[in-house]
Write an enzyme that holds these catalytic residues in place. Structure first.
Site, PDB file in Angstrom:
ATOM      1  N   GLU A 277       0.838  -1.200   0.000  1.00  0.00           N
ATOM      2  CA  GLU A 277       0.000   0.000   0.000  1.00  0.00           C
ATOM      3  C   GLU A 277       0.881   1.261   0.000  1.00  0.00           C
ATOM      4  O   GLU A 277       0.559   2.249  -0.668  1.00  0.00           O
ATOM      5  CB  GLU A 277      -0.903  -0.030   1.239  1.00  0.00           C
ATOM      6  CG  GLU A 277      -2.033   0.946   1.206  1.00  0.00           C
ATOM      7  CD  GLU A 277      -3.068   0.634   2.288  1.00  0.00           C
ATOM      8  OE1 GLU A 277      -3.771  -0.383   2.171  1.00  0.00           O
ATOM      9  OE2 GLU A 277      -3.155   1.400   3.252  1.00  0.00           O
ATOM     10  N   GLU A 280       2.140   1.720  -3.447  1.00  0.00           N
ATOM     11  CA  GLU A 280       1.045   2.212  -4.299  1.00  0.00           C
ATOM     12  C   GLU A 280       0.816   3.705  -4.038  1.00  0.00           C
ATOM     13  O   GLU A 280       0.649   4.488  -4.981  1.00  0.00           O
ATOM     14  CB  GLU A 280      -0.234   1.419  -3.952  1.00  0.00           C
ATOM     15  CG  GLU A 280      -1.410   1.710  -4.854  1.00  0.00           C
ATOM     16  CD  GLU A 280      -2.662   0.948  -4.408  1.00  0.00           C
ATOM     17  OE1 GLU A 280      -2.590   0.146  -3.448  1.00  0.00           O
ATOM     18  OE2 GLU A 280      -3.716   1.171  -5.031  1.00  0.00           O
ATOM     19  N   CYS A 299      -8.018  -1.955   4.305  1.00  0.00           N
ATOM     20  CA  CYS A 299      -7.881  -3.151   5.146  1.00  0.00           C
ATOM     21  C   CYS A 299      -9.104  -3.433   6.006  1.00  0.00           C
ATOM     22  O   CYS A 299      -9.275  -4.555   6.483  1.00  0.00           O
ATOM     23  CB  CYS A 299      -6.633  -3.047   6.011  1.00  0.00           C
ATOM     24  SG  CYS A 299      -6.519  -1.486   6.858  1.00  0.00           S
ATOM     25  N   SER A 319      -7.248   1.718  -2.047  1.00  0.00           N
ATOM     26  CA  SER A 319      -5.998   1.047  -2.398  1.00  0.00           C
ATOM     27  C   SER A 319      -6.359  -0.347  -2.925  1.00  0.00           C
ATOM     28  O   SER A 319      -7.295  -0.978  -2.422  1.00  0.00           O
ATOM     29  CB  SER A 319      -5.136   0.918  -1.145  1.00  0.00           C
ATOM     30  OG  SER A 319      -4.199  -0.117  -1.316  1.00  0.00           O
ATOM     31  N   LYS A 358     -14.848  -9.493   8.998  1.00  0.00           N
ATOM     32  CA  LYS A 358     -13.808 -10.392   8.474  1.00  0.00           C
ATOM     33  C   LYS A 358     -14.409 -11.750   8.104  1.00  0.00           C
ATOM     34  O   LYS A 358     -13.887 -12.467   7.265  1.00  0.00           O
ATOM     35  CB  LYS A 358     -12.692 -10.577   9.498  1.00  0.00           C
ATOM     36  CG  LYS A 358     -11.856  -9.334   9.726  1.00  0.00           C
ATOM     37  CD  LYS A 358     -10.808  -9.135   8.637  1.00  0.00           C
ATOM     38  CE  LYS A 358     -10.078  -7.830   8.819  1.00  0.00           C
ATOM     39  NZ  LYS A 358      -9.329  -7.417   7.635  1.00  0.00           N
ATOM     40  N   GLU A 361     -15.449 -10.965   4.688  1.00  0.00           N
ATOM     41  CA  GLU A 361     -14.308 -10.715   3.797  1.00  0.00           C
ATOM     42  C   GLU A 361     -13.664 -12.020   3.332  1.00  0.00           C
ATOM     43  O   GLU A 361     -13.223 -12.141   2.190  1.00  0.00           O
ATOM     44  CB  GLU A 361     -13.267  -9.858   4.538  1.00  0.00           C
ATOM     45  CG  GLU A 361     -12.081  -9.456   3.673  1.00  0.00           C
ATOM     46  CD  GLU A 361     -10.982  -8.759   4.465  1.00  0.00           C
ATOM     47  OE1 GLU A 361     -10.750  -7.568   4.235  1.00  0.00           O
ATOM     48  OE2 GLU A 361     -10.338  -9.408   5.321  1.00  0.00           O
ATOM     49  N   GLU A 370      -3.153 -23.928  -9.939  1.00  0.00           N
ATOM     50  CA  GLU A 370      -4.139 -25.004  -9.830  1.00  0.00           C
ATOM     51  C   GLU A 370      -5.147 -24.757  -8.706  1.00  0.00           C
ATOM     52  O   GLU A 370      -6.181 -25.397  -8.645  1.00  0.00           O
ATOM     53  CB  GLU A 370      -3.419 -26.319  -9.480  1.00  0.00           C
ATOM     54  CG  GLU A 370      -2.297 -26.697 -10.382  1.00  0.00           C
ATOM     55  CD  GLU A 370      -2.787 -27.534 -11.540  1.00  0.00           C
ATOM     56  OE1 GLU A 370      -2.975 -28.740 -11.317  1.00  0.00           O
ATOM     57  OE2 GLU A 370      -2.998 -26.979 -12.643  1.00  0.00           O
ATOM     58  N   CYS A 506      -9.884  -1.238  15.135  1.00  0.00           N
ATOM     59  CA  CYS A 506     -10.157  -2.652  15.441  1.00  0.00           C
ATOM     60  C   CYS A 506     -10.172  -2.941  16.934  1.00  0.00           C
ATOM     61  O   CYS A 506     -10.795  -3.905  17.364  1.00  0.00           O
ATOM     62  CB  CYS A 506      -9.105  -3.554  14.829  1.00  0.00           C
ATOM     63  SG  CYS A 506      -9.053  -3.453  13.068  1.00  0.00           S
TER      64      CYS A 506
HETATM   65 FE1  HC1 Z   1      -7.802  -5.246  12.042  1.00  0.00          FE
HETATM   66 FE2  HC1 Z   1      -6.247  -5.479  10.059  1.00  0.00          FE
HETATM   67  S1  HC1 Z   1      -5.941  -3.970  11.729  1.00  0.00           S
HETATM   68  S2  HC1 Z   1      -8.417  -4.804   9.876  1.00  0.00           S
HETATM   69  O1  HC1 Z   1      -8.713  -3.878  12.512  1.00  0.00           O
HETATM   70  O2  HC1 Z   1      -5.660  -4.263   8.690  1.00  0.00           O
HETATM   71  O3  HC1 Z   1      -9.954  -7.311  12.218  1.00  0.00           O
HETATM   72  O4  HC1 Z   1      -6.658  -6.182  14.639  1.00  0.00           O
HETATM   73  O5  HC1 Z   1      -6.471  -7.883  11.561  1.00  0.00           O
HETATM   74  O6  HC1 Z   1      -6.686  -7.727   8.041  1.00  0.00           O
HETATM   75  O7  HC1 Z   1      -3.444  -6.334  10.558  1.00  0.00           O
HETATM   76  C1  HC1 Z   1      -9.179  -6.501  12.260  1.00  0.00           C
HETATM   77  C2  HC1 Z   1      -7.163  -5.774  13.720  1.00  0.00           C
HETATM   78  C3  HC1 Z   1      -6.729  -6.767  11.351  1.00  0.00           C
HETATM   79  C4  HC1 Z   1      -6.436  -6.863   8.791  1.00  0.00           C
HETATM   80  C5  HC1 Z   1      -4.473  -6.054  10.330  1.00  0.00           C
END
Ligand code: HC1
Ligand code: SF4
Length: 570
Positions: A277, A280, A299, A319, A358, A361, A370, A506
């Site tokens: 990032e 970038e 993220c 990003s 998450k 995600e 493969e 987080c």
């Molecule tokens: Fe997070 Fe991240 S900081 S998003 O808050 O960018 O969940 O802890 O794991 O993927 O590293 C959450 C926290 C985490 C990601 C990182």
């Protein structure tokens, strides 16, 4: 000042103080169920009633302010009888099967009922049942809802998403997804703030612990875990460990005891994210590509869901770097599998995250050679981790510090602060400075962007080699919406913006341990900054395991190979 008497104590408090606050100031805790400071002060549950001398009716203490000469009784026979009756009425509409409730032991209703000695329910039960697809990451159980309205208010006032609403009247009043929508199509960001502010088990995450047990039972499966930065500062809270005792290395020990084969730190891949990032950003910045300003961090999956549903026209400014969780997943199924000579299909990648989004995600597919599947196979929240530890009858006090596995052992302080608002930006700026100037800045050079800004978002300007970099940091989705509107109307201009959906980042995530009425993000965030300050390595680009990964596999940040695995292909 206003002079009052509470339970025979005479005190003076500032005008405008609520009765509840006045009582709290002399350590008289008034029980409450719906009240949340500054968010929900509507007196809906009526558990906090008090008696005022000379008045027939009891009044709610959370939203009535003191008056000169008031004599207040917080626990008179009349108050106690009324409060008990109220709680018995609430229980008549509540599925009080505490033995199978995820909030048992951490439920405000349970505590209040116990404290009031409610040992039987004199009223006929009338429990509301509602269909809910329990495969969705956010689960609502209407039979446990006490109509306190906290979820509605948190989602409206703090997150500005208006996902919940009241429907029906009188005894039929209930809470549901607003506008008769289905939660799956309601644009919920899956931040989980409604869960962490729910006083009962009416809202919770989908429990995925059984899926882990199935993977652990299968002898052919190799379970590989990663632990997110913000988990380390919160996991011990509900297990009776102090912050000093609850190290991340003890989670490693616990996961090994549970049967996990390899344990890694998401901090490592947070460093990897910074490499990609940061590169970038430096590319966009040096090209001066104004159409792509500001570049947004990508993220936080709650934020990514938000921008895609609320500001789709600006989503191309995200990003392209995957989140640390997804980068680690991709590395595990490719580089790690190859290095260990394991068929990637045998790897079960587990993430321990402070987050609900998450879980969503990780549904993104991963195709590589493969391999066709997912980078991450299962996400458990910090709360689920704590439940796993309890279910395995592990005494947390007996856990020992155990090191992360090779070959991705190291994580820097820059990666650790990803878990607090401003941390991703700070980590990125530390490395962007290096990429532009060839030398390191002071590790704390960008510390002014730490913490939550009471005015909504933090902005700062930094000079890097004669160029001014304008940045902004925001957390919480209502604050984010305000910032997005200002950007859209061109009232503000930034090159780089960090967004985290949960207030405080987080550390305040929707998957973290729940503390009744107490916001923990700031304390937990300070702990992450302490861990950064005391780290040997504080720059992502100095992580030796990251350097090794580039030397051995990716070449350089932003390379073709890096784009294939570490960036979103859309
Ligand atoms: Fe997070 Fe991240 S900081 S998003 O808050 O960018 O969940 O802890 O794991 O993927 O590293 C959450 C926290 C985490 C990601 C990182
Ligand atoms: Fe609102 Fe977040 Fe709850 Fe979704 S998860 S309903 S956005 S508070």
């Amino acid at each position: 000042m206003v002079n009052i008497t509470i339970d025979n104590h005479t005190i003076a408090v500032p005008a405008g103080t609520t009765i509840m606050e006045a009582a709290a100031s002399i350590h008289i805790p008034i029980p409450k169920l719906c009240y949340l400071k500054d968010i929900n002060e509507i007196g809906a549950c009526r558990v906090c009633v008090v008696e005022i001398e000379g008045q027939d009716h009891l009044v709610t203490s959370c939203n009535n302010v003191v008056e000169e000469g008031m004599t207040i009784y917080t626990n008179s026979p009349k108050v106690r009888r009324n409060r008990k009756h109220t709680v018995e009425m609430i229980l008549s509409q509540h599925d009080a099967q505490c033995a199978t409730c995820v909030r048992s032991g951490n439920c405000t209703l349970q505590t209040i009922a116990n404290d009031l000695n409610v040992v039987e329910s004199p009223y006929k039960k009338e429990i509301c049942v509602e269909e809910w697809d329990t495969r969705y990451p956010l689960v609502r159980d209407a039979s446990k809802c006490v109509k306190c309205m906290r979820c509605i208010q948190v989602c409206d006032k703090i997150q500005g998403m208006h996902i919940w609403d009241v429907s029906g009247t009188g005894a039929r009043t209930t809470v549901g997804v607003s506008g008769n929508r289905d939660i799956k199509t309601a644009d919920c960001a899956l931040c989980g703030q409604c869960i962490t502010h729910c006083p009962t088990g009416a809202l919770r995450e989908r429990d995925d612990t059984e899926k882990l047990y199935r993977a652990l039972e299968d002898k052919d499966t190799i379970v590989v875990a990663q632990i997110a930065p913000a988990v380390r500062t919160a996991w011990g809270e509900s297990l009776g460990l102090s912050r000093e005792e609850a190290t991340v290395e003890k989670i490693v020990d616990a996961l090994r005891k549970i049967g996990v084969d390899y344990v890694f730190d998401t901090t490592f891949s947070a460093d990897l994210t910074i490499m990609e990032e940061g590169t970038e950003f430096v590319e966009r910045f040096t090209k001066g590509d104004l159409d792509l300003y500001p570049m947004f961090t990508s993220c936080c999956p709650g934020w990514v869901r938000f921008i895609k549903s609320q500001y789709p026209q600006m989503a191309n400014r995200l990003s392209s770097a995957k989140s640390p969780q997804e980068m680690f997943g991709a590395v595990m199924k490719t580089v790690f599998a190859k290095k260990m000579d394991i068929d990637p299909d045998r790897i079960f990648a587990l993430s321990i995250m402070p987050c609900l989004a998450k879980k969503d995600e990780r549904e993104k597919p991963l195709f590589h050679g493969e391999f066709a599947g997912h980078g991450v196979d299962l996400v458990l929240t910090t709360r689920e981790l704590d439940r796993l530890i309890r279910a395995d009858h592990i005494d947390p006090k007996t856990l020992k510090d155990s090191a992360f596995d090779a070959p991705f052992t190291e994580g820097t302080g820059a990666g650790v602060i990803f878990g607090a608002t401003g941390g991703v930006m700070e980590a990125a700026l530390r490395s962007a400075y290096y990429l532009i100037t060839g030398k390191n800045p002071e590790a704390d050079a960008f510390k002014e962007i730490r913490g939550v800004n009471k005015n909504g978002w933090t902005e700062a300007k930094f000079d890097i080699a004669g160029n001014t970099v304008e940045i902004a940091v925001v957390s919480g989705l209502q604050n984010t919406r305000n910032l997005m509107e200002a950007i859209r109307k061109r009232e503000v201009h930034y090159h780089f913006v960090e967004v985290m959906a949960c207030p405080g980042g987080c550390v305040g995530g929707g998957g973290q341990p729940i503390h009744e009425g107490k916001e923990m993000a700031s304390d937990r965030g300070s702990n992450l900054y302490f861990l950064d300050k005391t780290s040997q390595l504080r720059f992502s680009h100095e992580n030796p395991d990251i350097k090794h990964l580039y030397d051995e596999y990716f070449g350089s940040p932003g390379s073709h190979k890096a784009h294939q695995l570490l960036h979103v292909q859309e």
